[in-house]
Design an enzyme around this catalytic site. Structure first.
Site, mmCIF file in Angstrom:
data_model
loop_
_atom_site.group_PDB
_atom_site.id
_atom_site.type_symbol
_atom_site.label_atom_id
_atom_site.label_comp_id
_atom_site.label_asym_id
_atom_site.label_seq_id
_atom_site.Cartn_x
_atom_site.Cartn_y
_atom_site.Cartn_z
ATOM 1 N N CYS A 69 -10.313 -12.841 -12.002
ATOM 2 C CA CYS A 69 -10.932 -13.921 -11.151
ATOM 3 C C CYS A 69 -12.104 -14.107 -11.483
ATOM 4 O O CYS A 69 -13.124 -13.550 -11.361
ATOM 5 C CB CYS A 69 -10.757 -13.392 -9.517
ATOM 6 S SG CYS A 69 -11.689 -14.772 -8.533
ATOM 7 N N CYS A 118 -14.776 -14.628 -8.823
ATOM 8 C CA CYS A 118 -15.042 -13.134 -8.447
ATOM 9 C C CYS A 118 -16.227 -12.705 -9.391
ATOM 10 O O CYS A 118 -17.350 -11.893 -8.728
ATOM 11 C CB CYS A 118 -13.808 -12.387 -8.478
ATOM 12 S SG CYS A 118 -12.794 -12.800 -7.206
#
Length: 113
Positions: free
Chosen positions: A34, A37
């Site tokens: 991600c 993230c």
């Protein structure tokens, strides 16, 4: 990569480390693949250092700890949840700024501006 103050939460330790914690716990639900993230990670590290001793800060790898992610209905990552006394105080999805996290943490700690 992660600050030494970051706790790794898993399906096995989530109950004791987060839900039974005597201090507020900020949990970053993330995954290695991600991009947002990874962009959020330095902010989470900084918060862990700044709130050391007052707030437990940690991460849940949603790929490795699917049961915990499902239990808290994590449908998008990053999602950050603040727990206090085993209850969800705030749930934020998507990339957010440090200032927003600090405001939430200070409120949970009873700190006034």
């Amino acid at each position: 990569m992660a600050s030494a103050s970051i706790v790794q939460f898993t399906d096995d330790n989530f109950e004791t480390e987060v839900l039974a914690s005597q201090t507020p716990v900020l949990v970053d639900f993330w995954a290695e693949w991600c991009g947002p993230c990874r962009m959020l990670a330095p902010t989470i590290d900084e918060l862990a250092e700044e709130y050391k001793g007052r707030v437990k800060v940690g991460k849940v790898d949603t790929d490795a700890s699917r049961n915990t992610a499902m239990k808290f209905s994590i449908s998008a990552i990053p999602t950050v949840i603040l727990f206090k006394n085993g209850q969800i105080v705030q749930k934020l999805s998507g990339l957010r700024g440090k200032k927003e996290f600090k405001a939430i943490l200070d409120t949970a700690l009873g700190v006034t501006a």
